[in-house]
Design an enzyme around this catalytic site. Structure first.
Site, PDB file in Angstrom:
ATOM      1  N   ASP A 272      -6.351   9.990  -2.857  1.00 41.28           N
ATOM      2  CA  ASP A 272      -7.149  11.012  -2.181  1.00 41.28           C
ATOM      3  C   ASP A 272      -8.468  11.243  -2.932  1.00 41.28           C
ATOM      4  O   ASP A 272      -9.207  10.308  -3.170  1.00 41.28           O
ATOM      5  CB  ASP A 272      -6.349  12.300  -2.030  1.00 41.28           C
ATOM      6  CG  ASP A 272      -5.205  12.163  -1.025  1.00 41.28           C
ATOM      7  OD1 ASP A 272      -5.288  11.288  -0.159  1.00 41.28           O
ATOM      8  OD2 ASP A 272      -4.238  12.933  -1.112  1.00 41.28           O
TER       9      ASP A 272
ATOM     10  N   HIS B 230      -7.551   3.744  -4.532  1.00 38.62           N
ATOM     11  CA  HIS B 230      -8.812   4.096  -3.871  1.00 38.62           C
ATOM     12  C   HIS B 230      -8.985   5.592  -3.922  1.00 38.62           C
ATOM     13  O   HIS B 230      -8.042   6.372  -3.819  1.00 38.62           O
ATOM     14  CB  HIS B 230      -8.921   3.534  -2.455  1.00 38.62           C
ATOM     15  CG  HIS B 230      -8.024   4.131  -1.410  1.00 38.62           C
ATOM     16  ND1 HIS B 230      -8.187   5.392  -0.895  1.00 38.62           N
ATOM     17  CD2 HIS B 230      -6.959   3.615  -0.758  1.00 38.62           C
ATOM     18  CE1 HIS B 230      -7.275   5.631   0.026  1.00 38.62           C
ATOM     19  NE2 HIS B 230      -6.496   4.566   0.122  1.00 38.62           N
TER      20      HIS B 230
ATOM     21  N   ASP C 297      -3.288   5.218  -2.730  1.00 44.10           N
ATOM     22  CA  ASP C 297      -4.213   6.235  -2.247  1.00 44.10           C
ATOM     23  C   ASP C 297      -4.119   7.463  -3.161  1.00 44.10           C
ATOM     24  O   ASP C 297      -3.075   8.117  -3.220  1.00 44.10           O
ATOM     25  CB  ASP C 297      -3.800   6.588  -0.817  1.00 44.10           C
ATOM     26  CG  ASP C 297      -4.613   7.695  -0.189  1.00 44.10           C
ATOM     27  OD1 ASP C 297      -5.562   8.189  -0.828  1.00 44.10           O
ATOM     28  OD2 ASP C 297      -4.293   8.072   0.955  1.00 44.10           O
TER      29      ASP C 297
ATOM     30  N   CYS D 186      -7.040  13.992   7.114  1.00 44.95           N
ATOM     31  CA  CYS D 186      -6.826  12.591   7.469  1.00 44.95           C
ATOM     32  C   CYS D 186      -8.162  11.992   7.891  1.00 44.95           C
ATOM     33  O   CYS D 186      -8.957  12.630   8.577  1.00 44.95           O
ATOM     34  CB  CYS D 186      -5.812  12.498   8.612  1.00 44.95           C
ATOM     35  SG  CYS D 186      -5.732  10.870   9.388  1.00 44.95           S
TER      36      CYS D 186
ATOM     37  N   ARG E 159     -13.615   4.774  -1.371  1.00 41.94           N
ATOM     38  CA  ARG E 159     -13.560   4.990   0.082  1.00 41.94           C
ATOM     39  C   ARG E 159     -14.655   5.972   0.472  1.00 41.94           C
ATOM     40  O   ARG E 159     -14.857   6.989  -0.198  1.00 41.94           O
ATOM     41  CB  ARG E 159     -12.192   5.544   0.478  1.00 41.94           C
ATOM     42  CG  ARG E 159     -12.124   6.075   1.904  1.00 41.94           C
ATOM     43  CD  ARG E 159     -10.748   6.555   2.261  1.00 41.94           C
ATOM     44  NE  ARG E 159     -10.797   7.705   3.148  1.00 41.94           N
ATOM     45  CZ  ARG E 159      -9.734   8.296   3.690  1.00 41.94           C
ATOM     46  NH1 ARG E 159      -8.518   7.831   3.410  1.00 41.94           N
ATOM     47  NH2 ARG E 159      -9.873   9.346   4.467  1.00 41.94           N
TER      48      ARG E 159
ATOM     49  N   GLU F  92     -11.718   8.792  -2.613  1.00 43.11           N
ATOM     50  CA  GLU F  92     -12.607   9.011  -1.478  1.00 43.11           C
ATOM     51  C   GLU F  92     -13.645  10.098  -1.736  1.00 43.11           C
ATOM     52  O   GLU F  92     -13.533  10.868  -2.702  1.00 43.11           O
ATOM     53  CB  GLU F  92     -11.782   9.380  -0.244  1.00 43.11           C
ATOM     54  CG  GLU F  92     -11.046  10.690  -0.356  1.00 43.11           C
ATOM     55  CD  GLU F  92      -9.934  10.817   0.674  1.00 43.11           C
ATOM     56  OE1 GLU F  92      -9.957  11.812   1.437  1.00 43.11           O
ATOM     57  OE2 GLU F  92      -9.036   9.958   0.714  1.00 43.11           O
TER      58      GLU F  92
ATOM     59  N   GLU G 263     -14.109   4.143   5.914  1.00 39.82           N
ATOM     60  CA  GLU G 263     -13.084   4.696   6.787  1.00 39.82           C
ATOM     61  C   GLU G 263     -13.597   4.944   8.198  1.00 39.82           C
ATOM     62  O   GLU G 263     -14.769   5.267   8.416  1.00 39.82           O
ATOM     63  CB  GLU G 263     -12.560   6.008   6.185  1.00 39.82           C
ATOM     64  CG  GLU G 263     -11.490   6.716   7.014  1.00 39.82           C
ATOM     65  CD  GLU G 263     -10.208   5.932   7.168  1.00 39.82           C
ATOM     66  OE1 GLU G 263     -10.241   4.802   7.723  1.00 39.82           O
ATOM     67  OE2 GLU G 263      -9.137   6.450   6.762  1.00 39.82           O
TER      68      GLU G 263
ATOM     69  N   TYR H  24       0.841  -1.192   0.000  1.00 44.27           N
ATOM     70  CA  TYR H  24       0.000   0.000   0.000  1.00 44.27           C
ATOM     71  C   TYR H  24       0.875   1.240   0.000  1.00 44.27           C
ATOM     72  O   TYR H  24       1.866   1.322   0.734  1.00 44.27           O
ATOM     73  CB  TYR H  24      -0.892   0.010   1.243  1.00 44.27           C
ATOM     74  CG  TYR H  24      -1.786   1.216   1.372  1.00 44.27           C
ATOM     75  CD1 TYR H  24      -2.807   1.447   0.460  1.00 44.27           C
ATOM     76  CD2 TYR H  24      -1.623   2.124   2.419  1.00 44.27           C
ATOM     77  CE1 TYR H  24      -3.644   2.550   0.575  1.00 44.27           C
ATOM     78  CE2 TYR H  24      -2.459   3.224   2.550  1.00 44.27           C
ATOM     79  CZ  TYR H  24      -3.467   3.434   1.628  1.00 44.27           C
ATOM     80  OH  TYR H  24      -4.289   4.519   1.752  1.00 44.27           O
TER      81      TYR H  24
ATOM     82  N   ASN I 258      -9.280  -0.487   7.560  1.00 46.94           N
ATOM     83  CA  ASN I 258      -8.060   0.295   7.758  1.00 46.94           C
ATOM     84  C   ASN I 258      -7.669   0.236   9.234  1.00 46.94           C
ATOM     85  O   ASN I 258      -8.234   0.943  10.064  1.00 46.94           O
ATOM     86  CB  ASN I 258      -8.290   1.743   7.317  1.00 46.94           C
ATOM     87  CG  ASN I 258      -7.032   2.592   7.451  1.00 46.94           C
ATOM     88  OD1 ASN I 258      -5.926   2.066   7.544  1.00 46.94           O
ATOM     89  ND2 ASN I 258      -7.206   3.900   7.461  1.00 46.94           N
TER      90      ASN I 258
ATOM     91  N   ASP J 120      -0.945  15.676   6.078  1.00 49.57           N
ATOM     92  CA  ASP J 120      -1.904  15.028   5.172  1.00 49.57           C
ATOM     93  C   ASP J 120      -3.161  15.882   5.069  1.00 49.57           C
ATOM     94  O   ASP J 120      -4.194  15.575   5.664  1.00 49.57           O
ATOM     95  CB  ASP J 120      -2.231  13.620   5.694  1.00 49.57           C
ATOM     96  CG  ASP J 120      -3.172  12.857   4.776  1.00 49.57           C
ATOM     97  OD1 ASP J 120      -3.243  13.206   3.575  1.00 49.57           O
ATOM     98  OD2 ASP J 120      -3.822  11.906   5.252  1.00 49.57           O
TER      99      ASP J 120
END
Length: 294
Positions: A84, A109, A82, A119, A154, A111, A184, A40, A206, A55
């Site tokens: 985002d 992924h 990721d 985050c 996500r 989101e 999440e 990942y 996660n 982040d």
């Protein structure tokens, strides 16, 4: 076999699949040597480890792609990446998917937070409308070149709108083409059990440290129907603490002697990098070079 196909087969073969976070190519080599079948690349990890930033949606597609290429050049395990919120609208998302696929990713992924994201385990998150996120998923699905390349959606809706909304969103994202779902910041096992029952695709848990989700075991998550267990930054956190203690020891003691027993040795480093084999290649090349004239 494509990276996406390898990732899908790993999800089918290991119940649940442990997907471990790596922040660079050498970390990927170490993870593979330990027996993991999938890796990942965390957006938060890229921000912190590669850019020295929080982040908060500051890093770019190129920041992520640079780290990804280095990892996939050094290790053949499939990588979940990721991305985002996809760095913009539908065209930006399409470009991001193509870039990640060309850079060797097996899966991404995306989101449903707003572009100025946080985050997933911080308060005060905001999410886009269900319809806007559905369009994000459709843009990602339409952009992939390999049908086996995994598009994971996500949702951060649990903390913002509650469990029912999170499930409704996840189901609509699946209808839009999402291959897998990443809910999440779940807070108990029953939530995972409900998600796995209501959503018709593999569900990711996660299991990040110091966040909203307890550190459930693989066995507990398997019983809850989870298909993938993610450990995004565990090794990075451990390495960061070790680095800090080493810097402090050298500064305070004037020598690294007191922390040698915490270090990987030169021989161990060379073993993981297959250094001696590479050195033999260099030596053979040098032996075959013509002698310089006097």
């Amino acid at each position: 076999m494509t990276p996406g196909k390898i990732f899908r087969e790993a999800v089918e073969a290991e119940h649940p699949l442990q997907c471990v976070g790596v922040i660079n190519a050498y970390a990927a080599i170490l993870a593979k040597s330990t027996g993991y079948r999938a890796l990942y690349l965390s957006g938060g990890g890229v921000a912190a480890a590669s850019c020295g930033m929080p982040d908060l949606g500051v890093t770019t597609m190129d920041d992520v792609a640079t780290d990804l290429r280095r990892i996939t050049d050094a290790c053949d395990l499939p990588v979940l990446v990721d991305i985002d919120t996809g760095w913009g609208g539908p065209l930006n998302i399409a470009r991001a998917v193509k870039m990640m696929e060309k850079s060797g990713a097996a899966a991404i992924h995306i989101e449903d937070q707003v572009d100025l994201k946080r985050c997933g385990h911080r308060p005060d998150k905001s999410i886009v409308s269900q319809s806007e996120m559905t369009e994000r998923v459709k843009a990602a699905v339409d952009a992939r070149a390999d049908v086996d390349f995994v598009i994971m959606a996500r949702t951060d809706a649990l903390a913002v709108e509650g469990m029912n909304s999170a499930i409704d969103r996840a189901c609509e994202y699946v209808q839009a083409g999402a291959d897998m779902i990443f809910p999440e910041a779940m807070t108990d096992l029953e939530q995972y059990t409900t998600f796995a029952r209501e959503v018709s695709v593999p569900v990711l848990a996660n299991i990040t440290e110091f966040g909203s989700t307890p550190l459930f075991t693989v066995s507990q998550l398997s019983d809850a129907g989870v298909s993938i267990v993610l450990y995004p930054l565990s090794a990075f956190r451990a390495a960061s603490q070790a680095m800090l203690k080493t810097y402090e020891a050298i500064r305070n003691d004037g020598t690294q002697q007191g922390v040698l027993d915490t270090m990987q040795t030169r021989d161990e480093l060379y073993q993981y990098l297959d250094y001696h084999k590479a050195e033999e290649t260099v030596n053979r090349f040098l032996e075959n070079q013509p002698n310089e004239p006097d």
